[in-house]
Design a protein around this motif. Structure first.
Motif, PDB file in Angstrom:
ATOM      1  N   UNK A  14       0.651  -1.015  -0.387  1.00 34.89           N
ATOM      2  CA  UNK A  14      -0.209  -0.113  -0.061  1.00 34.89           C
ATOM      3  C   UNK A  14       0.968   1.248   0.063  1.00 34.89           C
ATOM      4  N   UNK A  15       0.157   1.842  -1.167  1.00 34.28           N
ATOM      5  CA  UNK A  15       2.071   3.401  -0.724  1.00 34.28           C
ATOM      6  C   UNK A  15       0.092   4.475  -1.115  1.00 34.28           C
ATOM      7  N   UNK A  16       0.850   5.406  -0.635  1.00 33.48           N
ATOM      8  CA  UNK A  16       0.003   6.877  -0.062  1.00 33.48           C
ATOM      9  C   UNK A  16       0.408   7.112  -1.800  1.00 33.48           C
ATOM     10  N   UNK A  18       1.469   9.696  -2.603  1.00 32.41           N
ATOM     11  CA  UNK A  18       2.035  11.369  -1.711  1.00 32.41           C
ATOM     12  C   UNK A  18       3.732  10.764  -2.404  1.00 32.41           C
ATOM     13  N   UNK A  19       4.401   9.377  -2.516  1.00 28.82           N
ATOM     14  CA  UNK A  19       4.708   8.805  -2.123  1.00 28.82           C
ATOM     15  C   UNK A  19       5.154   8.838  -3.884  1.00 28.82           C
TER      16      UNK A  19
END
Lengths: 285, 285
Positions: A14-16, A18-19
């Motif tokens: 799971x990535x934000x 904003x990453x």
């Protein structure tokens, strides 16, 4: 698993948003109408600094390397969190930390202090506030852009080798915070040069599709022209690499070193030489 | 230099106001009308986990321990930055990381991946958004407050010892995120119990002036009543410790374990016993 494989695997977690797919040195977080820039750099004895290094210099460089990532986004530092492993001349570390925080006007927000066996690892999370949006990122270059660098390369290398005039460049680098803020509105893409000009420029090119970054060898500013090939492969100079319109009137001194062109035979060209692999271009760790 | 001396020295360096003098587990950052909560926890092989631990559990606990600090502030997680040292069953680490991030619905914002010699150190910076302000802090208790804990203590200890019913409590702890958010409006002070009830309660008392935290031994919920003294000194349960008005009608289950009184002979009392030093109260590392 090597670093590239590990990061590739992280991208499946799971990535934000904003990453930015972990394709950049920093994350971007929109909060209440402001844009925060977040970055974390770690340094380990043996890998990132010599075991006999002055810990005051190590602390300074930990701060500088993190703030350099903020500089490349045109962000002003808000604060840092320190991850510290006790036991390696703590007093000197504190001295260098104090000097760097004072010099760059950035306060401590928090962190963690631990005991651990073996060579110490230090980490720092730096938080900055974007002064210009859209925030410069790695993938905004277009055909025709001029490629610039903010200062000569190879100074840290000469300092590492013990040349007196360059010791400070190696031990006490200065992140280009003011330059980054001034340049942000003009740049199409910007990053700091931490691992060597060629390698970092290769990474910048890699973030784009169908572009070649063509560098003009004779124009690249270096600390020792007789050793140009080394100077552009050695890291830790913390200059800024960016592209902008060739007609831009820049607010701070910078040297044009090339042009972004339509994709040719590789991501990166040095004069006529195609550099089609990142191997040997810089410092990978 | 030990941890206390190092942190005391850090307090003389430039500090952000949101660092609260480094007297709390987290920092608080006001951004565009929102309140962010920032925390960093590091874990080293040998100190914080056994060298032969399943790295999936280590990754889970790294996430859980950081989110537990957010829970104690009533914050909802926004994202994490990971500091990772390559080389110790990276695939298992990624598996546990994925499971924890998915379970607690928190995405990766960024981080750094390095190579290093010796036992690995892992760090995580967690960023949360306060759901209630003023954010609960360590020093808000008043005379007459009831002291509460959200669940039984000693479960992680029994799991560490290999008791089958408690393996999950040790290897896969759950930060009390929902409980922290629900409780925040009711609490005068709140923190998570990571190093043992007595030690963490002693630290909470220490953050106040002229108060004694008086615990009623018989009321403290523990996993094994025959080993109460161990259960209240063993850490890693990640329950929440808080004080509130004795008349408060709490939104989640919690057990009253004592009362805040005017200062007597020490910071902490267990029944009539005055605990006047932090030595032997819990896990210090």
């Amino acid at each position: 698993m090597d670093e590239a494989a590990f990061i590739a695997a992280l991208r499946t977690l799971p990535l934000h948003a904003g990453a930015r797919g972990l394709h950049d040195d920093v994350a971007q977080l929109e909060v209440g109408g402001e844009t925060l820039i977040l970055t974390h750099d770690s340094m380990a004895a043996g890998t990132h600094f010599r075991a006999n290094a002055d810990m005051a210099d190590v602390a300074w460089k930990l701060v500088a390397s993190n703030l350099s990532d903020l500089a490349a986004k045109g962000a002003e530092p808000v604060g840092v969190l320190l991850s510290y492993t006790l036991g390696t001349d703590d007093a000197r570390f504190l001295k260098g930390l104090d000097e760097a925080l004072t010099k760059f006007a950035v306060p401590i927000l928090g962190g963690d202090t631990i005991a651990a066996d073996g060579p110490p690892t230090f980490g720092m999370t730096a938080i900055g506030r974007a002064t210009y949006t859209p925030v410069p990122h790695r993938a905004g270059a277009v055909v025709g852009d001029a490629i610039y660098v903010t200062g000569p390369l190879g100074r840290a290398m000469l300092g590492f080798e013990g040349q007196p005039d360059y010791l400070a460049a190696f031990n006490r680098p200065h992140p280009r915070l003011a330059e980054g803020r001034a340049l942000a509105p003009f740049t199409h893409t910007m990053m700091d040069i931490s691992d060597g000009l060629l390698l970092d420029c290769w990474r910048m090119a890699q973030a784009h599709n169908d572009l070649t970054f063509q560098l003009d060898r004779a124009t690249i500013p270096v600390a020792d022209p007789n050793r140009l090939d080394e100077c552009i492969r050695w890291g830790e100079d913390y200059e800024l690499l960016f592209t902008c319109a060739p007609t831009a009137s820049l607010p701070v001194p910078a040297t044009r070193i090339g042009t972004v062109i339509e994709a040719q035979h590789g991501l990166l060209q040095l004069d006529d030489a195609v550099l089609d692999s990142s191997i040997g271009l810089g410092y990978q760790h």
